[in-house]
Write a protein that holds these residues in place. Structure first.
Motif, mmCIF file in Angstrom:
data_model
loop_
_atom_site.group_PDB
_atom_site.id
_atom_site.type_symbol
_atom_site.label_atom_id
_atom_site.label_comp_id
_atom_site.label_asym_id
_atom_site.label_seq_id
_atom_site.Cartn_x
_atom_site.Cartn_y
_atom_site.Cartn_z
ATOM 1 N N ASP A 121 42.613 50.513 48.000
ATOM 2 C CA ASP A 121 43.297 50.611 47.093
ATOM 3 C C ASP A 121 43.325 49.356 45.494
ATOM 4 O OD1 ASP A 121 46.102 51.520 45.754
ATOM 5 O OD2 ASP A 121 46.967 50.727 46.794
ATOM 6 N N GLY A 122 44.412 49.799 44.590
ATOM 7 C CA GLY A 122 44.011 49.084 43.349
ATOM 8 C C GLY A 122 44.786 49.947 42.718
ATOM 9 N N GLU A 123 45.159 49.091 41.800
ATOM 10 C CA GLU A 123 45.781 49.823 40.007
ATOM 11 C C GLU A 123 45.441 49.101 38.846
ATOM 12 O OE1 GLU A 123 49.413 47.800 40.570
ATOM 13 O OE2 GLU A 123 50.377 49.655 41.699
ATOM 14 N N ARG A 124 44.779 50.026 38.068
ATOM 15 C CA ARG A 124 44.568 49.452 36.202
ATOM 16 C C ARG A 124 42.461 49.805 36.586
ATOM 17 N NH1 ARG A 124 48.441 50.184 32.897
ATOM 18 N NH2 ARG A 124 46.888 49.644 31.485
ATOM 19 N N ALA A 125 42.282 50.390 35.407
ATOM 20 C CA ALA A 125 41.331 50.837 34.451
ATOM 21 C C ALA A 125 40.653 48.839 34.389
ATOM 22 C CB ALA A 125 40.526 51.002 33.559
ATOM 23 N N CYS A 126 39.236 48.163 35.287
ATOM 24 C CA CYS A 126 38.944 47.963 34.954
ATOM 25 C C CYS A 126 39.018 47.386 33.263
ATOM 26 C CB CYS A 126 37.916 47.120 35.279
ATOM 27 S SG CYS A 126 36.799 45.341 34.747
ATOM 28 N N PRO A 127 39.674 45.824 32.386
ATOM 29 C CA PRO A 127 38.381 46.163 30.270
ATOM 30 C C PRO A 127 37.194 46.469 30.481
ATOM 31 C CG PRO A 127 40.101 43.706 31.605
ATOM 32 C CD PRO A 127 39.688 44.443 32.673
ATOM 33 N N PRO A 128 37.669 46.743 28.834
ATOM 34 C CA PRO A 128 36.114 47.388 28.818
ATOM 35 C C PRO A 128 34.887 45.738 28.974
ATOM 36 C CG PRO A 128 36.990 47.843 27.178
ATOM 37 C CD PRO A 128 38.223 47.102 27.922
ATOM 38 N N GLU A 129 33.773 46.101 29.193
ATOM 39 C CA GLU A 129 32.750 44.733 28.991
ATOM 40 C C GLU A 129 32.547 44.376 27.261
ATOM 41 O OE1 GLU A 129 30.470 42.658 31.728
ATOM 42 O OE2 GLU A 129 31.094 44.810 32.106
ATOM 43 N N SER A 130 32.506 42.822 27.801
ATOM 44 C CA SER A 130 32.856 42.233 26.178
ATOM 45 C C SER A 130 33.587 42.734 25.408
ATOM 46 C CB SER A 130 31.155 42.300 26.170
ATOM 47 O OG SER A 130 30.392 41.829 27.403
ATOM 48 N N VAL A 131 35.060 43.293 25.847
ATOM 49 C CA VAL A 131 35.818 42.999 25.252
ATOM 50 C C VAL A 131 36.711 41.645 24.001
ATOM 51 C CG1 VAL A 131 38.310 42.857 26.625
ATOM 52 C CG2 VAL A 131 37.970 45.161 24.878
ATOM 53 N N GLY A 132 36.201 41.050 24.665
ATOM 54 C CA GLY A 132 36.541 39.520 23.856
ATOM 55 C C GLY A 132 37.359 38.837 25.119
ATOM 56 N N GLY A 133 37.758 39.089 25.828
ATOM 57 C CA GLY A 133 38.109 38.172 27.142
ATOM 58 C C GLY A 133 39.806 38.747 26.777
ATOM 59 N N PRO A 134 40.863 38.580 27.703
ATOM 60 C CA PRO A 134 42.080 38.628 27.796
ATOM 61 C C PRO A 134 43.115 38.978 26.878
ATOM 62 C CG PRO A 134 41.540 37.117 29.692
ATOM 63 C CD PRO A 134 40.949 37.031 28.732
ATOM 64 N N SER A 135 42.536 37.757 25.679
ATOM 65 C CA SER A 135 43.616 37.732 24.953
ATOM 66 C C SER A 135 43.436 39.722 23.888
ATOM 67 C CB SER A 135 43.156 37.094 23.729
ATOM 68 O OG SER A 135 42.758 36.340 23.092
ATOM 69 N N ALA A 136 41.755 39.920 23.368
ATOM 70 C CA ALA A 136 41.406 40.440 22.605
ATOM 71 C C ALA A 136 41.737 41.991 23.492
ATOM 72 C CB ALA A 136 40.621 41.005 22.999
ATOM 73 N N TYR A 137 42.207 42.255 24.756
ATOM 74 C CA TYR A 137 42.194 43.019 25.747
ATOM 75 C C TYR A 137 43.706 43.471 25.511
ATOM 76 C CZ TYR A 137 42.938 46.356 29.356
ATOM 77 O OH TYR A 137 43.240 48.038 30.570
ATOM 78 N N ARG A 138 44.572 42.476 25.246
ATOM 79 C CA ARG A 138 45.547 42.450 25.276
ATOM 80 C C ARG A 138 46.261 43.260 24.003
ATOM 81 N NH1 ARG A 138 46.285 38.192 27.975
ATOM 82 N NH2 ARG A 138 45.987 36.712 25.622
ATOM 83 N N ALA A 139 45.243 42.928 22.096
ATOM 84 C CA ALA A 139 45.103 43.722 21.347
ATOM 85 C C ALA A 139 44.960 45.302 21.824
ATOM 86 C CB ALA A 139 44.535 42.538 20.714
ATOM 87 N N LEU A 140 44.323 45.369 22.746
ATOM 88 C CA LEU A 140 42.994 46.042 22.693
ATOM 89 C C LEU A 140 44.447 47.658 23.470
ATOM 90 C CD1 LEU A 140 41.120 49.081 22.410
ATOM 91 C CD2 LEU A 140 40.517 47.687 25.320
ATOM 92 N N LEU A 141 45.276 47.721 23.890
ATOM 93 C CA LEU A 141 46.144 47.565 25.124
ATOM 94 C C LEU A 141 47.605 47.978 23.628
ATOM 95 C CD1 LEU A 141 46.841 46.081 28.522
ATOM 96 C CD2 LEU A 141 45.202 48.353 27.551
ATOM 97 N N VAL A 142 48.198 47.193 22.834
ATOM 98 C CA VAL A 142 48.736 47.772 21.878
ATOM 99 C C VAL A 142 48.299 48.130 20.964
ATOM 100 C CG1 VAL A 142 49.711 46.406 19.766
ATOM 101 C CG2 VAL A 142 49.539 45.067 22.055
#
Length: 184
Positions: A121-142
């Protein structure tokens, strides 16, 4: 003696909504093989350095330059350092700093008719490779949640980095199991 299987839950730290996977892996796997399980299960592409932290001991690929003091992950079996209830961490990409919390939820007897590893089981896609870490991923989700945000060049660049087909809510456990079985 029947093979022992560990049920592991891996959760990406610092990311909301939570990205997680539950997998079954042979307890006789080395940490090197577990690294590959994490890569396939989470959706990473194994482009960066990684390490495990188990009881304050760092494991990873030995550094030929001696700058990183890791114990060799090839020499360590899971069942030698972990058991039911063990909690440890896996760090991927020392620049983006993707920390994973791993818990051995259970120790089971292998089903002789099953091929391991398996993603349960699992949930949600992995962030894109080298997107910039958790803070950059949060910005991408926004940016993904608000199409008007793409007028901002920073958000547009993140979206371009992620690609036009990236869907943060997507996860397919059977497909992940198929990928994991390629490890055997």
């Amino acid at each position: 003696m029947p093979r022992q299987i560990f049920q592991l839950k891996m959760t990406l730290v610092g990311v909301r909504p939570t990205v997680w996977r539950r997998v079954l892996v042979p307890a006789g796997y080395t940490l090197d093989r577990l690294h590959r399980v994490v890569q396939y299960a989470m959706g990473w592409r194994d482009c960066h350095l990684h390490s495990f932290d188990i009881d304050a001991v760092q494991y990873g690929e030995p550094d030929p330059d001696g700058e990183l003091a890791f114990e060799d992950e090839l020499d360590v079996r899971l069942d030698a350092v972990l058991g039911k209830g063990s909690r440890f961490s896996y760090l991927y990409d020392f620049g983006d700093w993707w920390e994973h919390d791993l818990v051995v939820e259970d120790a089971l007897t292998a089903d002789p008719d099953e091929r391991y590893p398996v993603c349960l089981d699992g949930e949600r896609a992995c962030p894109p490779e080298s997107v910039g870490g958790p803070s950059a991923y949060r910005a991408l989700l926004v940016a993904l949640a608000d199409p008007t945000a793409f007028a901002d060049p920073g958000y547009a660049a993140l979206r371009d980095w992620a690609g036009p087909t990236f869907d943060p809510s997507w996860f397919d456990a059977p497909r992940t199991s198929t990928l994991l079985r390629r490890l055997t």
